[in-house]
Design a protein around this motif. Sequence first.
Motif, mmCIF file in Angstrom:
data_model
loop_
_atom_site.group_PDB
_atom_site.id
_atom_site.type_symbol
_atom_site.label_atom_id
_atom_site.label_comp_id
_atom_site.label_asym_id
_atom_site.label_seq_id
_atom_site.Cartn_x
_atom_site.Cartn_y
_atom_site.Cartn_z
ATOM 1 N N VAL A 40 -28.727 48.662 -2.083
ATOM 2 C CA VAL A 40 -29.607 48.112 -1.056
ATOM 3 C C VAL A 40 -29.212 46.648 -0.884
ATOM 4 C CG1 VAL A 40 -31.985 47.583 -0.413
ATOM 5 C CG2 VAL A 40 -31.463 49.697 -1.653
ATOM 6 N N PHE A 41 -28.834 46.272 0.325
ATOM 7 C CA PHE A 41 -28.261 44.959 0.627
ATOM 8 C C PHE A 41 -29.331 44.094 1.284
ATOM 9 C CE2 PHE A 41 -25.628 42.048 3.180
ATOM 10 C CZ PHE A 41 -24.612 41.707 2.279
ATOM 11 N N LEU A 42 -29.749 43.026 0.597
ATOM 12 C CA LEU A 42 -30.800 42.146 1.093
ATOM 13 C C LEU A 42 -30.186 40.797 1.459
ATOM 14 C CD1 LEU A 42 -33.499 42.887 -1.650
ATOM 15 C CD2 LEU A 42 -33.132 44.081 0.521
ATOM 16 N N ARG A 43 -30.401 40.365 2.676
ATOM 17 C CA ARG A 43 -29.790 39.125 3.181
ATOM 18 C C ARG A 43 -30.898 38.158 3.594
ATOM 19 N NH1 ARG A 43 -25.790 40.983 7.075
ATOM 20 N NH2 ARG A 43 -27.532 41.232 8.497
ATOM 21 N N THR A 44 -30.951 36.999 2.927
ATOM 22 C CA THR A 44 -32.005 36.037 3.233
ATOM 23 C C THR A 44 -31.665 35.136 4.412
ATOM 24 O OG1 THR A 44 -31.198 34.282 1.758
ATOM 25 C CG2 THR A 44 -32.628 35.971 0.780
ATOM 26 N N HIS A 45 -30.364 35.072 4.776
ATOM 27 C CA HIS A 45 -29.949 34.193 5.872
ATOM 28 C C HIS A 45 -28.527 34.571 6.294
ATOM 29 C CE1 HIS A 45 -27.552 32.508 2.712
ATOM 30 N NE2 HIS A 45 -26.958 31.682 3.556
ATOM 31 N N GLY A 46 -28.088 34.050 7.429
ATOM 32 C CA GLY A 46 -26.692 34.207 7.838
ATOM 33 C C GLY A 46 -26.366 35.574 8.400
ATOM 34 N N GLU A 47 -25.057 35.798 8.613
ATOM 35 C CA GLU A 47 -24.597 37.016 9.279
ATOM 36 C C GLU A 47 -23.508 37.736 8.490
ATOM 37 O OE1 GLU A 47 -23.393 35.884 13.190
ATOM 38 O OE2 GLU A 47 -25.426 35.355 13.835
ATOM 39 N N PHE A 48 -23.331 37.399 7.209
ATOM 40 C CA PHE A 48 -22.298 38.054 6.404
ATOM 41 C C PHE A 48 -22.656 39.528 6.199
ATOM 42 C CE2 PHE A 48 -25.345 35.794 3.789
ATOM 43 C CZ PHE A 48 -25.787 36.764 2.899
ATOM 44 N N THR A 49 -21.637 40.353 6.017
ATOM 45 C CA THR A 49 -21.841 41.793 5.911
ATOM 46 C C THR A 49 -21.368 42.304 4.554
ATOM 47 O OG1 THR A 49 -19.693 42.178 6.945
ATOM 48 C CG2 THR A 49 -21.616 42.150 8.386
ATOM 49 N N PRO A 50 -21.891 43.440 4.101
ATOM 50 C CA PRO A 50 -21.467 43.992 2.812
ATOM 51 C C PRO A 50 -20.044 44.524 2.855
ATOM 52 C CG PRO A 50 -23.006 45.480 3.908
ATOM 53 C CD PRO A 50 -22.985 44.220 4.714
ATOM 54 N N ASN A 51 -19.377 44.451 1.711
ATOM 55 C CA ASN A 51 -17.999 44.947 1.632
ATOM 56 C C ASN A 51 -17.942 46.456 1.436
ATOM 57 O OD1 ASN A 51 -19.083 44.172 -1.049
ATOM 58 N ND2 ASN A 51 -17.197 45.097 -1.806
ATOM 59 N N LYS A 52 -19.024 47.040 0.965
ATOM 60 C CA LYS A 52 -19.141 48.490 0.778
ATOM 61 C C LYS A 52 -20.295 49.012 1.620
ATOM 62 C CE LYS A 52 -16.078 48.804 -2.650
ATOM 63 N NZ LYS A 52 -14.839 49.603 -2.593
ATOM 64 N N LYS A 53 -20.316 50.320 1.858
ATOM 65 C CA LYS A 53 -21.379 50.896 2.672
ATOM 66 C C LYS A 53 -22.666 50.978 1.869
ATOM 67 C CE LYS A 53 -22.554 54.850 5.583
ATOM 68 N NZ LYS A 53 -22.117 56.179 6.080
ATOM 69 N N PRO A 54 -23.678 50.186 2.247
ATOM 70 C CA PRO A 54 -24.933 50.202 1.498
ATOM 71 C C PRO A 54 -25.839 51.353 1.931
ATOM 72 C CG PRO A 54 -25.070 48.593 3.243
ATOM 73 C CD PRO A 54 -23.698 49.203 3.338
ATOM 74 N N LYS A 55 -26.813 51.627 1.093
ATOM 75 C CA LYS A 55 -27.832 52.607 1.446
ATOM 76 C C LYS A 55 -28.738 52.059 2.542
ATOM 77 C CE LYS A 55 -29.773 54.822 -1.911
ATOM 78 N NZ LYS A 55 -30.576 55.161 -3.124
ATOM 79 N N LEU A 56 -28.983 50.743 2.465
ATOM 80 C CA LEU A 56 -29.899 50.099 3.400
ATOM 81 C C LEU A 56 -29.562 48.620 3.468
ATOM 82 C CD1 LEU A 56 -32.618 50.213 5.081
ATOM 83 C CD2 LEU A 56 -33.791 49.684 2.925
ATOM 84 N N VAL A 57 -29.629 48.041 4.674
ATOM 85 C CA VAL A 57 -29.488 46.601 4.864
ATOM 86 C C VAL A 57 -30.816 46.068 5.391
ATOM 87 C CG1 VAL A 57 -28.331 44.751 6.137
ATOM 88 C CG2 VAL A 57 -27.011 46.719 5.337
ATOM 89 N N VAL A 58 -31.337 45.034 4.725
ATOM 90 C CA VAL A 58 -32.592 44.424 5.170
ATOM 91 C C VAL A 58 -32.359 42.938 5.361
ATOM 92 C CG1 VAL A 58 -35.033 44.060 4.698
ATOM 93 C CG2 VAL A 58 -33.915 46.123 3.830
#
Length: 208
Positions: A40-58
């Motif tokens: 589960v990929f949680l991003r507090t700011h910015g526009e960077f993306t995960p390097n692997k396919k996450p279950k969920l991006v919030v």
Amino acid sequence: MEIQYFGANCIRIVYKKTGFVIDDNLSELGLNPVTKEGDVFLRTHGEFTPNKKPKLVVDGPGEYEVSDVSVKAIAARAHMDEEGKNAATMFKLDIADVRIAVTGHIYPELTDEQLEEMGTVDMLIVPVGNAGYTLDAIGAGKIIKKFEPKIVIPTHYADKAVKYEVPQTSLEDAIKELPFEMKEKVAKFKVKHSDIPDIPEIVILERQ
């Protein structure tokens, strides 16, 4: 639950084989990304993306349930935002009755509404590096005072291995401004509800 620190503002929390990764923009900072497929990929700011396919991006306001974990995302004013703009996201994770607040690079003057949404907090993960980019120790101290957590984990402080956009304050200097004593670093922090101390303490995690 197991918590590890990977530099900058990146934390990985593992519970029941599910990883919750916060702010994995490490590839932009000269480090290797740590997100795994199915995290589960949680991003507090910015526009960077995960390097692997996450279950969920919030990365915006909402409430989610993943692997018996409650995730609440709350809009906040970013540290460099003008008043009235909320480009950042704070998180509250409820994991096995341990309530964790993750602030990210926010402006420290939180509203009553935001504090009410966050509610009671056992653990606070908060940046302390300053330099105009994020919270300094004084700003972090204001948030600590409002949330009154029992455990504080500082992030985003000076580290020669991390290619920050601007130099950050050292952890040692930041700690001097906080109401805690410096303790030995640990590689991993394992915690459950019964481990929550009565007297507030700071946990320093080694960068992995």
